[in-house]
Design a protein around this motif. Structure first.
Motif, short mmCIF file in Angstrom:
data_model
loop_
_atom_site.label_atom_id
_atom_site.label_comp_id
_atom_site.label_asym_id
_atom_site.label_seq_id
_atom_site.Cartn_x
_atom_site.Cartn_y
_atom_site.Cartn_z
N VAL A 1 0.83 -1.20 0.00
CA VAL A 1 0.00 0.00 0.00
C VAL A 1 0.87 1.25 0.00
CG1 VAL A 1 -1.70 1.33 1.35
CG2 VAL A 1 -1.93 -1.16 1.14
N LEU A 2 1.95 1.22 0.77
CA LEU A 2 2.81 2.40 0.93
C LEU A 2 4.04 2.38 0.02
CD1 LEU A 2 2.73 2.51 4.84
CD2 LEU A 2 1.30 3.81 3.23
N GLY A 3 4.08 1.43 -0.93
CA GLY A 3 5.29 1.21 -1.71
C GLY A 3 5.56 2.15 -2.86
N VAL B 1 -2.54 8.94 5.51
CA VAL B 1 -1.97 8.61 4.20
C VAL B 1 -2.82 7.49 3.60
CG1 VAL B 1 -0.27 6.96 5.11
CG2 VAL B 1 0.13 8.03 2.90
N VAL B 2 -3.14 7.64 2.33
CA VAL B 2 -3.85 6.61 1.58
C VAL B 2 -2.97 6.23 0.41
CG1 VAL B 2 -5.87 6.14 0.11
CG2 VAL B 2 -6.16 7.32 2.30
N GLY B 3 -2.81 4.94 0.20
CA GLY B 3 -1.98 4.46 -0.89
C GLY B 3 -2.43 4.98 -2.24
N THR B 4 -1.49 5.15 -3.13
CA THR B 4 -1.75 5.72 -4.45
C THR B 4 -2.88 5.02 -5.19
OG1 THR B 4 0.61 6.26 -4.55
CG2 THR B 4 -0.61 6.40 -6.61
N GLY C 1 11.01 -1.23 3.22
CA GLY C 1 10.87 -2.65 2.96
C GLY C 1 10.08 -3.30 4.08
N LEU C 2 9.75 -4.57 3.89
CA LEU C 2 8.91 -5.29 4.85
C LEU C 2 9.52 -5.30 6.25
CD1 LEU C 2 6.44 -6.92 5.58
CD2 LEU C 2 7.61 -8.97 4.71
#
Length: 188
Positions: free
Chosen positions: A53-55, A122-125, A69-70
């Protein structure tokens, strides 16, 4: 010897009183439902889905940094789950989940100290443009209002979408700028 015992007992009572006062100031994240979303208290186990989601590097344009990273995200979530190291400060963090389908779409957070909550979202792109940030931030501010005396956010002046979210959540810009971001607060 009895003076030492009395001093120890008085010290224990004072420590218990301080601990109770700190507990009274502590706010803990709890589930917050909205029409389309659920704000769920963040856990380390959410990192696996949230890393995707945040990548997107574009997500960091206004907030700085780079996607984690994870293992980095797990470590950060573990710190957050552990709570704030400062007495009287609460770290409240939620993942934002779609009620239909159950996908995680972002996060909201509040750091509460001295009766004031500093919030962020924050919302993922992939899920932007659906009003999720507005809905989640509005629910967060609504949940916080009876629990704190003030709510503030800091928004980059070039981030029009985030400013719209802050405004929809009832916050107003103050004109104060800190580290290049405008301070918004709940009026009153």
């Amino acid at each position: 010897m009895s003076g030492e015992t009395a001093g120890t007992a008085d010290g224990a009572r004072a420590e218990k009183s301080r601990t109770e006062a700190t507990r009274a100031e502590t706010i803990r994240a709890e589930p917050i439902p909205t029409a389309r979303l659920e704000l769920v208290p963040l856990e380390v186990g959410h990192a696996e889905e949230m890393v995707g989601v945040l990548g997107d590097p574009a997500l960091h344009r206004f907030i700085g940094g780079a996607p984690e990273g994870l293992e980095e995200l797990r470590a950060r979530y573990a710190r957050w789950e552990g709570g704030a190291p400062e007495a009287g400060t609460s770290w409240c963090n939620w993942v934002v989940r779609e009620r239909d389908g159950g996908r995680l779409v972002g996060t909201v957070q509040a750091t509460v100290a001295g009766g004031v909550a500093e919030v962020a979202w924050v919302v993922g792109t992939a899920r932007q443009g659906r009003g999720y940030a507005r809905e989640a931030a509005g629910a967060l501010v609504g949940w916080l209002r009876p629990r704190v005396r003030g709510v503030v956010a800091h928004v980059h002046p070039g981030h029009a979408a985030s400013a719209a979210v802050a405004r929809a959540a009832g916050l107003v810009p103050t004109g104060e700028v800190l580290d290049g971001e405008v301070r918004w607060e709940f009026p009153g």
